[in-house]
Motif scaffolding. Structure first.
Motif, PDB file in Angstrom:
ATOM      1  N   SER A 104       1.301  -1.041   0.065  1.00 26.07           N
ATOM      2  CA  SER A 104       0.097   0.430   0.042  1.00 26.07           C
ATOM      3  C   SER A 104       0.551   0.847   0.900  1.00 26.07           C
ATOM      4  O   SER A 104       2.118   1.261   0.053  1.00 26.07           O
ATOM      5  CB  SER A 104      -0.804   0.501   1.386  1.00 26.07           C
ATOM      6  N   PRO A 105       0.225   2.759  -1.167  1.00 22.89           N
ATOM      7  CA  PRO A 105       1.855   3.718  -0.642  1.00 22.89           C
ATOM      8  C   PRO A 105       2.052   4.015   1.041  1.00 22.89           C
ATOM      9  O   PRO A 105       2.636   4.229   1.135  1.00 22.89           O
ATOM     10  CB  PRO A 105       0.096   4.580  -0.935  1.00 22.89           C
ATOM     11  N   HIS A 106       0.440   3.970   1.686  1.00 21.89           N
ATOM     12  CA  HIS A 106       0.913   4.568   3.074  1.00 21.89           C
ATOM     13  C   HIS A 106       2.024   3.599   3.526  1.00 21.89           C
ATOM     14  O   HIS A 106       2.705   3.413   4.641  1.00 21.89           O
ATOM     15  CB  HIS A 106      -0.395   4.638   4.088  1.00 21.89           C
ATOM     16  N   GLU A 107       2.197   2.324   3.664  1.00 19.34           N
ATOM     17  CA  GLU A 107       3.407   1.438   4.209  1.00 19.34           C
ATOM     18  C   GLU A 107       4.983   1.162   2.764  1.00 19.34           C
ATOM     19  O   GLU A 107       5.705   1.876   3.953  1.00 19.34           O
ATOM     20  CB  GLU A 107       2.903  -0.326   3.561  1.00 19.34           C
ATOM     21  N   LEU A 108       4.694   1.844   2.098  1.00 19.30           N
ATOM     22  CA  LEU A 108       5.910   2.261   0.948  1.00 19.30           C
ATOM     23  C   LEU A 108       6.888   3.438   1.765  1.00 19.30           C
ATOM     24  O   LEU A 108       7.745   3.818   1.668  1.00 19.30           O
ATOM     25  CB  LEU A 108       5.177   2.228   0.184  1.00 19.30           C
ATOM     26  N   TYR A 109       5.177   4.373   2.433  1.00 18.05           N
ATOM     27  CA  TYR A 109       6.281   5.807   3.058  1.00 18.05           C
ATOM     28  C   TYR A 109       5.816   5.652   3.870  1.00 18.05           C
ATOM     29  O   TYR A 109       5.924   7.108   4.979  1.00 18.05           O
ATOM     30  CB  TYR A 109       5.298   7.043   2.357  1.00 18.05           C
ATOM     31  N   GLY A 114       7.389  11.862  10.586  1.00 19.24           N
ATOM     32  CA  GLY A 114       8.465  11.976  11.790  1.00 19.24           C
ATOM     33  C   GLY A 114       9.573  12.207  10.870  1.00 19.24           C
ATOM     34  O   GLY A 114      10.373  13.047  11.218  1.00 19.24           O
ATOM     35  N   ASP A 115      10.162  11.495  10.062  1.00 19.64           N
ATOM     36  CA  ASP A 115      11.974  11.174   9.783  1.00 19.64           C
ATOM     37  C   ASP A 115      11.944  11.716   7.914  1.00 19.64           C
ATOM     38  O   ASP A 115      13.594  11.451   8.120  1.00 19.64           O
ATOM     39  CB  ASP A 115      12.486   9.432   9.746  1.00 19.64           C
ATOM     40  N   GLY A 116      11.351  12.148   7.299  1.00 19.04           N
ATOM     41  CA  GLY A 116      11.926  12.411   6.308  1.00 19.04           C
ATOM     42  C   GLY A 116      11.323  10.738   5.704  1.00 19.04           C
ATOM     43  O   GLY A 116      11.159  10.348   5.978  1.00 19.04           O
ATOM     44  N   TYR A 117      11.514  11.206   3.990  1.00 23.50           N
ATOM     45  CA  TYR A 117      11.649  10.244   3.145  1.00 23.50           C
ATOM     46  C   TYR A 117      13.035   9.071   2.898  1.00 23.50           C
ATOM     47  O   TYR A 117      12.788   8.171   2.675  1.00 23.50           O
ATOM     48  CB  TYR A 117      11.886  10.550   1.485  1.00 23.50           C
ATOM     49  N   ALA A 119      13.498   7.712   5.563  1.00 24.81           N
ATOM     50  CA  ALA A 119      13.456   6.941   6.582  1.00 24.81           C
ATOM     51  C   ALA A 119      12.379   5.475   6.088  1.00 24.81           C
ATOM     52  O   ALA A 119      12.799   4.821   7.307  1.00 24.81           O
ATOM     53  CB  ALA A 119      13.679   7.298   8.515  1.00 24.81           C
ATOM     54  N   THR A 120      11.962   5.901   4.947  1.00 23.26           N
ATOM     55  CA  THR A 120      10.646   5.690   4.593  1.00 23.26           C
ATOM     56  C   THR A 120      11.310   4.036   4.361  1.00 23.26           C
ATOM     57  O   THR A 120      12.475   3.611   3.695  1.00 23.26           O
ATOM     58  CB  THR A 120      10.051   5.823   3.953  1.00 23.26           C
ATOM     59  N   PRO A 121      10.021   2.725   4.433  1.00 26.61           N
ATOM     60  CA  PRO A 121      11.124   1.189   3.805  1.00 26.61           C
ATOM     61  C   PRO A 121      11.316   1.688   2.426  1.00 26.61           C
ATOM     62  O   PRO A 121      11.422   1.085   1.368  1.00 26.61           O
ATOM     63  CB  PRO A 121       9.698   0.732   3.452  1.00 26.61           C
ATOM     64  N   ASP A 122      10.093   1.752   1.807  1.00 28.24           N
ATOM     65  CA  ASP A 122      11.266   2.361  -0.349  1.00 28.24           C
ATOM     66  C   ASP A 122      12.358   3.384   0.033  1.00 28.24           C
ATOM     67  O   ASP A 122      12.981   2.620  -0.862  1.00 28.24           O
ATOM     68  CB  ASP A 122       9.772   3.709  -0.410  1.00 28.24           C
ATOM     69  N   ALA A 123      12.603   3.850   0.407  1.00 27.52           N
ATOM     70  CA  ALA A 123      14.078   4.631   0.895  1.00 27.52           C
ATOM     71  C   ALA A 123      15.192   3.550   0.741  1.00 27.52           C
ATOM     72  O   ALA A 123      16.241   3.941   0.196  1.00 27.52           O
ATOM     73  CB  ALA A 123      14.143   6.043   1.555  1.00 27.52           C
ATOM     74  N   ARG A 124      15.126   2.853   2.309  1.00 25.97           N
ATOM     75  CA  ARG A 124      15.603   2.122   2.140  1.00 25.97           C
ATOM     76  C   ARG A 124      15.736   1.089   1.377  1.00 25.97           C
ATOM     77  O   ARG A 124      17.244   0.233   1.246  1.00 25.97           O
ATOM     78  CB  ARG A 124      15.516   1.507   3.868  1.00 25.97           C
ATOM     79  N   ALA A 125      15.278   0.473   1.027  1.00 23.21           N
ATOM     80  CA  ALA A 125      15.359  -0.384   0.038  1.00 23.21           C
ATOM     81  C   ALA A 125      15.773  -0.189  -0.933  1.00 23.21           C
ATOM     82  O   ALA A 125      16.468  -1.319  -2.213  1.00 23.21           O
ATOM     83  CB  ALA A 125      13.501  -0.914  -0.815  1.00 23.21           C
ATOM     84  N   TYR A 126      15.581   1.304  -1.627  1.00 22.22           N
ATOM     85  CA  TYR A 126      16.140   1.315  -2.831  1.00 22.22           C
ATOM     86  C   TYR A 126      17.907   1.622  -2.161  1.00 22.22           C
ATOM     87  O   TYR A 126      18.610   1.540  -3.342  1.00 22.22           O
ATOM     88  CB  TYR A 126      16.137   2.809  -2.781  1.00 22.22           C
ATOM     89  N   ALA A 127      18.123   2.422  -0.956  1.00 25.41           N
ATOM     90  CA  ALA A 127      20.049   2.333  -0.594  1.00 25.41           C
ATOM     91  C   ALA A 127      20.300   0.594  -0.576  1.00 25.41           C
ATOM     92  O   ALA A 127      21.638  -0.089  -1.155  1.00 25.41           O
ATOM     93  CB  ALA A 127      19.188   2.947   0.960  1.00 25.41           C
ATOM     94  N   TRP A 128      19.365  -0.666  -0.271  1.00 28.66           N
ATOM     95  CA  TRP A 128      19.691  -1.486  -0.823  1.00 28.66           C
ATOM     96  C   TRP A 128      20.135  -2.266  -1.821  1.00 28.66           C
ATOM     97  O   TRP A 128      21.395  -2.928  -1.591  1.00 28.66           O
ATOM     98  CB  TRP A 128      18.663  -2.395   0.801  1.00 28.66           C
ATOM     99  N   ALA A 235      11.310  16.454  -8.010  1.00 33.19           N
ATOM    100  CA  ALA A 235      12.712  16.421  -7.681  1.00 33.19           C
ATOM    101  C   ALA A 235      13.678  17.448  -6.601  1.00 33.19           C
ATOM    102  O   ALA A 235      14.616  17.028  -5.671  1.00 33.19           O
ATOM    103  CB  ALA A 235      13.114  16.823  -8.945  1.00 33.19           C
ATOM    104  N   ALA A 236      12.691  18.687  -6.148  1.00 33.42           N
ATOM    105  CA  ALA A 236      13.276  19.811  -5.114  1.00 33.42           C
ATOM    106  C   ALA A 236      12.986  19.026  -3.309  1.00 33.42           C
ATOM    107  O   ALA A 236      13.792  19.212  -2.578  1.00 33.42           O
ATOM    108  CB  ALA A 236      12.354  20.750  -4.938  1.00 33.42           C
ATOM    109  N   ASP A 237      12.368  18.193  -3.650  1.00 33.67           N
ATOM    110  CA  ASP A 237      11.726  17.442  -2.375  1.00 33.67           C
ATOM    111  C   ASP A 237      10.452  15.533  -2.179  1.00 33.67           C
ATOM    112  O   ASP A 237       9.648  16.796  -2.061  1.00 33.67           O
ATOM    113  CB  ASP A 237      10.881  18.898  -1.265  1.00 33.67           C
ATOM    114  N   VAL A 238      11.452  15.489  -2.105  1.00 34.32           N
ATOM    115  CA  VAL A 238      10.796  13.926  -2.113  1.00 34.32           C
ATOM    116  C   VAL A 238       9.338  14.335  -1.178  1.00 34.32           C
ATOM    117  O   VAL A 238       8.205  13.198  -1.596  1.00 34.32           O
ATOM    118  CB  VAL A 238      11.720  13.014  -1.958  1.00 34.32           C
ATOM    119  N   ALA A 239       9.907  14.580  -0.237  1.00 31.73           N
ATOM    120  CA  ALA A 239       8.629  14.268   1.659  1.00 31.73           C
ATOM    121  C   ALA A 239       7.623  15.295   0.583  1.00 31.73           C
ATOM    122  O   ALA A 239       6.676  14.650   1.232  1.00 31.73           O
ATOM    123  CB  ALA A 239       9.781  14.604   2.465  1.00 31.73           C
ATOM    124  N   ALA A 240       7.697  16.398   0.228  1.00 31.88           N
ATOM    125  CA  ALA A 240       6.422  16.920   0.052  1.00 31.88           C
ATOM    126  C   ALA A 240       6.538  16.816  -0.875  1.00 31.88           C
ATOM    127  O   ALA A 240       4.843  16.861  -1.090  1.00 31.88           O
ATOM    128  CB  ALA A 240       7.387  18.573   0.017  1.00 31.88           C
TER     129      ALA A 240
END
Length: 383
Positions: A104-109, A114-117, A119-128, A235-240
């Protein structure tokens, strides 16, 4: 047949090649109650600690496959000693390779507020995915492959028997633009005609088409677009960008149990492009090749190709290859939108006409300027 709703079914047992996949404890309970032999079962991502007593009473376990999940040491020893195959996961991996449902989108984000993009599962999976230390690790490669297979399996379940219209287009289309609004109208019209809209799940035209399909009420679509335009791009702010999308999603989301109308298939291969949130389910893949082929293969009602650049052109010719080798059977249509773009800007259309000459492909490839024409072409066989 499984009832298809906006929430993936949690009670699934599917017989495949004389093996049964069990993805919920309720399904396992039914199998145990009905006396189904355990050998040959595939238990996918289950907390078996809660069924330890029942399973310890069985010895018919040869060929039982346990994919991830949770076990007690005693249950693990019992299963192994009686011939069951246990596939482990990596507790440090940011994804669950054996998951039985789409994201679900809320799961990925999760954690975005609280901690910004980052820290999300989506960003952590990309880093991995990008981590050079594990990129060539055979176990990590296996986990990613299993994860992508699980995504495909869950997507098949969700879309089983439903007509799917694929919408391809550029990620650079900004919220608030005329091109974005046109893609919103296209997605809404396709879904209103009874088709599930599937995109590459990213930003731009993909987000717009998913938004149009996801929002059932045409009266609130314009207001939703105005709100999204406050953050035109990622591009400027994924979190926003994501926060604005999630807020709009929560306001336009249908009631629980509503039919599926919008799915996205993004990829961590393009992890710099965050997934859009206007989907009933998100099938995110590590392999872009599997993601691209899987998207095209599931578009049973055809494809609409909006103006785009290199990535969209790649998808055009991947789809064209399928159409070219379709033989005498009439394949689903492919409609390019934007005569000037596809003839002068990026001259794809002449090549498609040449490829389709004298073949079944020639009768199903179209070039139009009005997205409404594309809707009419794709919806006709299903209306």
């Amino acid at each position: 047949m499984t009832e298809h709703t906006g929430t993936v079914s949690h009670f699934r047992t599917i017989r495949q090649n004389d093996h049964v996949e069990i993805e919920t404890l309720a399904a396992l309970d039914r199998a145990l109650t009905e006396g189904t032999p355990l050998r040959g079962l595939r238990l996918q991502d289950l907390d078996l600690r809660r069924r330890e007593a029942a399973l310890l009473g069985h010895t018919d376990l040869e060929g039982l496959v346990v994919l991830g999940g949770r076990l007690t040491p005693a249950l693990e020893a019992h299963l192994r000693s009686h011939g069951a195959l246990l596939f482990p996961t990596d507790p440090h991996a940011p994804i669950n390779p054996y998951r039985a449902q789409l994201y679900s989108p809320h799961e990925l984000y999760a954690g975005l507020a609280g901690d910004g993009y980052a820290a999300t599962p989506d960003a952590r999976a990309y880093a991995w995915y990008q981590d050079a230390r594990v990129r060539s690790d055979v176990f990590v490669t296996l986990l990613r492959a299993v994860h992508d297979d699980s995504m495909g399996d869950a997507l098949d379940e969700l879309l089983d028997g439903l007509p799917v219209a694929g919408v391809m287009g550029g990620h650079a289309v900004t919220r608030g633009s005329a091109d974005y609004a046109a893609a919103v109208r296209l997605g809404h019209a396709l879904a209103a005609a009874g088709l599930v809209v599937a995109t590459g799940g990213g930003p731009g035209a993909m987000e717009a088409a998913n938004l149009g399909a996801f929002c059932r009420d045409s009266g609130v679509l314009e207001a939703a677009q105005h709100r999204l335009a406050e953050v035109p791009g990622f591009a400027a702010d994924v979190a926003a960008w994501a926060r604005t999308g999630l807020a709009v999603r929560d306001d336009v989301a249908p009631a629980e149990g509503a039919p599926v109308r919008s799915v996205g298939l993004p990829t961590w291969f393009y992890g710099h492009e965050p997934p859009n949130v206007f989907c009933d389910g998100v099938a995110k893949f590590f392999s872009n090749a599997l993601r691209e082929d899987g998207l095209l293969a599931r578009c049973t009602a055809g494809l609409v190709i909006l103006p785009g650049a290199a990535g969209t052109v790649q998808e055009v010719f991947q789809a064209a290859t399928r159409l070219y080798y379709a033989g005498t059977a009439k394949p689903p249509p492919m409609v390019l939108v934007g005569r000037e773009h596809w003839t002068d800007g990026i001259p794809v259309w002449p090549a498609l006409r040449a490829l389709g000459d004298g073949r079944a492909m020639g009768s199903v490839v179209h070039l139009v300027d009005d997205p409404d024409e594309a809707v009419a072409i794709l919806a006709a066989p299903w209306s």
